[in-house]
Design an enzyme around this catalytic site. Structure first.
Site: not given
Length: 350
Positions: A156, A180-182
């Site tokens: 995501f 996760l790359e947030l």
């Protein structure tokens, strides 16, 4: 995958037009920057396909030990609206090269180029059912993908708040691993010995931003107002551009303090906050750790800061440098794991 990359090059102008129409970014940026990188990414990942080997490991006793690298299975992927094509490449390329099948959910605001490129993949000979594109909203299509018991891995890219929801849904279902790359609050550190002209040029580039949606537009304006209300000095911008679309002027604040919202929160818009620091031991209260830039002529300073910053990528005397072989991802509230590779990186430009 190589035939697909060739088809993208053949249809590059149409794809650039579609990306601009879908996303609102300048056509020249899509055509001359992002699509050539997109093609380069798939050439790179195609090279992985016949180079994924197992290992024979020596062990005590009369044992023959093999370590196998196997496809994980069904890869669920959720990409954002701001770089639809590049995020497609970052997610789809490595998963396909390693033998996985994919269900990718595009952002509801920007579904068109994912659908078009999937069509090109089938023209290139990709079997039915290997790459599946779902267009839908996060609370419905995205949540279903994160919760599905037959999805073996989830990747995501998006906000930290949504990332928490995705991680929780994955844990409640089949405990699928999640990348996760947030969000980020990436510092741009200019030391006293830096090449100021070069740093200013890169800072100007970092302020460039595409059109945003109406909800994000209002959010950015609220942050600008909070900066003014907190007595930060508005040096430039602060207003919307025109009466159509959702564009905001490049905005610069000085006299910013550590505890101001514009200093601590991810704004995700063209807002630059200028803070001062006294020495390399100065600490900033940020819960993010996605990336950072350091400008200095001193190699010791570069090494000290790049190792001291808790950021997945540290650019030295450059900013926003990406390549297929360079990993990307963050520490802390900026995510878990890495896109494209498995380690953090420091990039030094000369």
């Amino acid at each position: 995958m190589l035939r697909f990359a060739d088809l993208v090059e053949k249809n590059i102008e149409e794809l650039a037009q579609l990306e601009t129409w879908d996303n609102g970014k300048p056509y020249e940026q899509a055509l001359t920057s992002e699509l050539p990188i997109f093609v380069r990414l798939f050439h790179y990942y195609a090279g992985w396909a016949d180079k994924i080997h197992g290992l024979t490991v020596p062990a005590d006793g009369p044992h023959h030990v093999q370590v196998l690298h196997e496809p994980i299975g069904v890869a669920g992927q959720i990409i954002p609206w701001n770089f639809p094509l590049l995020m497609f490449a970052w997610k789809v390329g490595p998963a396909l090269a390693c033998g996985n099948t994919i269900v990718l959910k595009s952002a509801e605001q920007t579904p068109l180029t994912a659908l078009y490129t999937a069509k090109l993949f089938h023209e290139a000979g990709l079997p039915d059912g290997v790459l599946n594109i779902v267009s839908g909203f996060g609370p419905t299509a995205g949540a279903a993908l994160a919760s599905h018991m037959d999805v073996d891995k989830l990747a995501f890219t998006g906000s930290t708040e949504t990332g928490k929801i995705v991680l929780e849904l994955a844990a409640r279902s089949n405990l699928k691993p999640v990348t996760l790359e947030l969000g980020g609050k990436s510092p741009f550190i200019i030391c006293e010995d830096a090449d100021i002209d070069k740093a200013v040029e890169q800072a100007h580039f970092a302020l460039f931003f595409n059109q945003i949606d109406s909800e994000q537009f209002e959010k950015v304006l609220r942050y600008i107002k909070s900066g003014i209300d907190s007595n930060a000095s508005l040096q430039y911008g602060g207003e919307r551009v025109g009466s159509k679309g959702y564009f905001i002027q490049p905005t610069v604040f000085s006299d910013v303090k550590d505890d101001m919202l514009i200093a601590t929160d991810e704004i995700f818009g063209p807002v630059q906050t200028i803070l001062k620091f006294n020495d390399q031991k100065s600490k900033r209260a940020t819960r993010y750790g996605l990336a950072a830039g350091v400008f200095t002529r001193n190699i010791d300073t570069a090494n000290t800061l790049s190792r001291g910053l808790k950021a997945g990528t540290v650019w030295v005397n450059c900013y926003d440098v990406f390549d297929a072989a360079i990993p990307f991802g963050g520490y802390k509230m900026s995510g878990i794991g890495r896109e494209k590779e498995f380690t953090a990186s420091t990039i030094i430009c000369r």
